[in-house]
Design a protein around this motif. Sequence first.
Motif, short mmCIF file in Angstrom:
data_model
loop_
_atom_site.label_atom_id
_atom_site.label_comp_id
_atom_site.label_asym_id
_atom_site.label_seq_id
_atom_site.Cartn_x
_atom_site.Cartn_y
_atom_site.Cartn_z
N ARG A 120 0.74 -1.29 -0.10
CA ARG A 120 -0.10 0.12 0.13
C ARG A 120 0.84 1.26 -0.07
NH1 ARG A 120 -5.56 -0.80 1.03
NH2 ARG A 120 -5.63 1.56 1.42
N ASN A 121 2.14 1.21 0.02
CA ASN A 121 3.16 2.27 0.04
C ASN A 121 3.06 2.78 -1.32
OD1 ASN A 121 3.12 2.53 2.73
ND2 ASN A 121 5.36 1.57 3.04
N GLU A 122 3.09 3.86 -1.67
CA GLU A 122 3.35 4.62 -2.95
C GLU A 122 4.88 4.29 -3.46
OE1 GLU A 122 3.24 8.66 -5.69
OE2 GLU A 122 2.32 8.70 -3.42
N ASN A 148 2.80 0.60 -7.27
CA ASN A 148 1.66 1.46 -6.68
C ASN A 148 2.14 2.61 -7.04
OD1 ASN A 148 0.86 3.05 -4.52
ND2 ASN A 148 0.64 1.35 -3.21
N THR A 149 0.94 3.39 -7.54
CA THR A 149 1.21 4.83 -8.36
C THR A 149 0.71 5.76 -7.31
OG1 THR A 149 -0.50 4.15 -9.66
CG2 THR A 149 1.69 3.98 -10.59
N GLY A 150 0.32 5.30 -6.13
CA GLY A 150 -0.44 6.24 -4.99
C GLY A 150 -1.75 6.59 -5.33
N LEU A 157 -6.70 4.69 -4.24
CA LEU A 157 -5.50 4.06 -4.43
C LEU A 157 -5.35 3.43 -6.00
CD1 LEU A 157 -2.71 2.92 -3.02
CD2 LEU A 157 -3.85 0.93 -2.19
#
Length: 274
Positions: A120-122, A148-150, A157
């Motif tokens: 879940r971290n960008e 993950n692109t934020g 998300l």
Amino acid sequence: MKNSGKLIMLFTAFTVLIFLYSCNKNEDVSKNKIAITSTDDYLKIADAFSLAAEEEITTDDESLKSASLSSCLTVTIHENENGEFWPRSWTLDYGTENCECFLGNMKRGMIHVNLSDWWRNEGSERQITFEDFYMNDNKMEGVKTILNTGLNDAGNLTFLKKVADAKLTNPDGLVMTWECEKTSEQIEGGETLLFADDVWSVTGSGSGVNLDGNSYTMEITSALIYKNGCFYPLSGTIEIKTDGENSQTINYGEGECDKLITVTTDGVTETVEL
């Protein structure tokens, strides 16, 4: 000399007729050739590289240990030499013989997964590769990455998912290739860490060469909506275009969790069960 000239002219005319007949015959054969690749083959290669089960298994839960999760699957977590938790890597070993897994799929071989940071971290990135891996006796090759692109402007998300150099080789040795780039947006369930309430919207496109050796593209023309617990999209449409063939439109329906789709080709629509 006159007779010799006539013979030459007759021979030339005969050769031209044979050439023209041969060309017309080849054209007729080409027109009447039955395509090997079916609609199911296009959907199958996209579904094969979705790898939803493998992604869910390779979570970052600190309580997860190397273990045999079933008669089919042994999961090994590789510890970092420096003792750091990140990055994490797993080997999913389905064994050397076919074993029945989720949805009746037969799997064997190994899948390797690397995850750079908490998913879940960008900026976290997951990479998935294959080692002598087969699903339903089709050999899978290629690399899948999930970045993950934020959060987007709506506060949802998002992930960029790419499949590169992918191919399925069937038991007859026929090969179908696949490249794709898709964006996944979590449109529901983002307020919790539970998977059960997650709903995702997926857009993007892909391309490759089919079993007949023809180039094709697959484009999501209306976002595919996935709900956790339902393997197939609840809704959305895909357009498949193949060189030398009529385009096909795949419609997943209006929100029901079922195996039914409609396939429209040249104005004719039929219902198909996946």
